[in-house]
Design a protein around this motif. Sequence first.
Motif, PDB file in Angstrom:
ATOM      1  N   LYS A 119       6.348  -2.450  -8.637  1.00  0.00           N
ATOM      2  CA  LYS A 119       6.208  -2.694  -7.199  1.00  0.00           C
ATOM      3  C   LYS A 119       7.137  -1.743  -6.440  1.00  0.00           C
ATOM      4  O   LYS A 119       8.326  -2.003  -6.297  1.00  0.00           O
ATOM      5  CB  LYS A 119       6.524  -4.151  -6.864  1.00  0.00           C
ATOM      6  N   TYR A 120       6.583  -0.667  -5.943  1.00  0.00           N
ATOM      7  CA  TYR A 120       7.373   0.443  -5.395  1.00  0.00           C
ATOM      8  C   TYR A 120       8.336   0.010  -4.285  1.00  0.00           C
ATOM      9  O   TYR A 120       9.530   0.316  -4.336  1.00  0.00           O
ATOM     10  CB  TYR A 120       6.425   1.527  -4.880  1.00  0.00           C
ATOM     11  N   ILE A 121       7.838  -0.697  -3.276  1.00  0.00           N
ATOM     12  CA  ILE A 121       8.670  -1.038  -2.122  1.00  0.00           C
ATOM     13  C   ILE A 121       9.851  -1.909  -2.539  1.00  0.00           C
ATOM     14  O   ILE A 121      11.000  -1.662  -2.157  1.00  0.00           O
ATOM     15  CB  ILE A 121       7.845  -1.763  -1.043  1.00  0.00           C
ATOM     16  N   ARG A 129       9.214   9.675  -5.256  1.00  0.00           N
ATOM     17  CA  ARG A 129      10.337   8.750  -5.076  1.00  0.00           C
ATOM     18  C   ARG A 129      10.322   7.659  -6.130  1.00  0.00           C
ATOM     19  O   ARG A 129      11.374   7.168  -6.543  1.00  0.00           O
ATOM     20  CB  ARG A 129      10.290   8.146  -3.668  1.00  0.00           C
ATOM     21  N   TYR A 130       9.136   7.277  -6.561  1.00  0.00           N
ATOM     22  CA  TYR A 130       9.036   6.251  -7.596  1.00  0.00           C
ATOM     23  C   TYR A 130       9.684   6.735  -8.886  1.00  0.00           C
ATOM     24  O   TYR A 130      10.432   5.998  -9.535  1.00  0.00           O
ATOM     25  CB  TYR A 130       7.579   5.882  -7.835  1.00  0.00           C
ATOM     26  N   SER A 170       0.820  -1.206   0.000  1.00  0.00           N
ATOM     27  CA  SER A 170       0.000   0.000   0.000  1.00  0.00           C
ATOM     28  C   SER A 170       0.859   1.264   0.000  1.00  0.00           C
ATOM     29  O   SER A 170       0.394   2.338  -0.369  1.00  0.00           O
ATOM     30  CB  SER A 170      -0.922   0.019   1.229  1.00  0.00           C
ATOM     31  N   GLU A 171       2.122   1.128   0.420  1.00  0.00           N
ATOM     32  CA  GLU A 171       3.022   2.281   0.453  1.00  0.00           C
ATOM     33  C   GLU A 171       3.395   2.676  -0.972  1.00  0.00           C
ATOM     34  O   GLU A 171       3.810   1.850  -1.781  1.00  0.00           O
ATOM     35  CB  GLU A 171       4.282   1.950   1.245  1.00  0.00           C
ATOM     36  N   PHE A 172       3.243   3.949  -1.285  1.00  0.00           N
ATOM     37  CA  PHE A 172       3.620   4.426  -2.615  1.00  0.00           C
ATOM     38  C   PHE A 172       3.857   5.920  -2.565  1.00  0.00           C
ATOM     39  O   PHE A 172       3.012   6.683  -2.106  1.00  0.00           O
ATOM     40  CB  PHE A 172       2.530   4.109  -3.646  1.00  0.00           C
ATOM     41  N   ASN A 173       5.033   6.328  -3.002  1.00  0.00           N
ATOM     42  CA  ASN A 173       5.391   7.733  -3.073  1.00  0.00           C
ATOM     43  C   ASN A 173       5.715   8.042  -4.532  1.00  0.00           C
ATOM     44  O   ASN A 173       6.725   7.577  -5.063  1.00  0.00           O
ATOM     45  CB  ASN A 173       6.597   8.025  -2.176  1.00  0.00           C
ATOM     46  N   VAL A 174       4.854   8.800  -5.175  1.00  0.00           N
ATOM     47  CA  VAL A 174       4.992   9.051  -6.617  1.00  0.00           C
ATOM     48  C   VAL A 174       6.335   9.690  -6.944  1.00  0.00           C
ATOM     49  O   VAL A 174       7.027   9.289  -7.892  1.00  0.00           O
ATOM     50  CB  VAL A 174       3.839   9.946  -7.118  1.00  0.00           C
TER      51      VAL A 174
END
Length: 368
Positions: free
Chosen positions: A303-305, A257-258, A251-255
């Motif tokens: 998959k961001y993490i 940083r992505y 659920s963690e997502f930082n646009v």
Amino acid sequence: MSVDQILTNVLLISVCFLAFLFRNSKKGLRNSLFLSAILLAYFAFHFSPSQDMDLAHHFVSVNLLKNSGRFFDSTQIDVLPGFRSLLLIVSKLSSVHYLPAIVAFLTYGVTFYIVYDYANLNDRRCEVWIAITLFCFTLSYIGTISNVRNTMSVTMCIFALYLELQKRKNKIICWLMMLFAASIHPAVTIFIFIRLLLVIYTKYTKQVIMLGLVVFPLLLQYIVPQISGFISVPYISYLIEKIQMYIFEASEFNVRRYYVCLLQLLMFTYIIVRYRKKNSGGLGKWDDFVLCVLIFTYAIIGKYILLTRMNNALLLLCCPYIISEIRIESENGLVINRFAGLCIMFGIVMLLVHNFYSGFYYAANYIW
């Protein structure tokens, strides 16, 4: 920009300047890198984490050990003997802040060792400062010391791989180091899995292995739900829990940083592909391993993490490539070729991005 954020930048720039200053002295460069690792650990010792950081939770566990001799209820501690051992050691010390100090010293110290040792083997110590600049500016210092388990385990695993694949050290000792790293954080399992694939990695099986790494995350998505109910081994159950967290239920997502991660991945890809085009097989099994990690990273690019963690590993894995490429094209003295200039510019861009765009250093908070 806060004062602590400025101090973090000054620290990282100072590390790079020391490597540049002593670039022509073998002993001076070695000592400056060791001093830099000490300085990074000193700052980490005085770092105060916010309550939402993993480091803050680990401080709670260490304090409980100090006061009552027991851990708080946590599956991750129960099934990770390496991490349990680390917390037990820190609980015997005078301050919980030795934990981030140890993490910083090992992470940066191991990286500096790999860069220095590989450059020394190839008699290219003058170029070490370029690799150090790219590494220190691209890696988040605050993220490194706050993300204790993953940082330490990945660094230890890559160090073991370097000793085995490049230094040809005792395989048993190196594999024990990798297994111990997996007992700190299960994310290392993917690197161990890729290392096992190298046993059957040939020019005939290469394409099949690459295809397998591409579809592996999709296979996990189908297999994990089928077998999770039948697994009774605590470590494997925790590994499955992490797979679900990183790949399926993240659920963690930082646009912002992505996007930064994507930019970094493109740079790492350029470094690796550039080297492979000119020096096919030059780094041997290390080169094969890095290519497999790169392919897997692209397979989980959404998959961001997991992407952020794979990016940090690729940054360390790319350091020998940087030294090799500069060695091939640069001249003696202070002549900077295009590739070296690109590495320096990218590092500076990453330092600016971390400060003013991605927010990596906004949580900097030191207690002196």
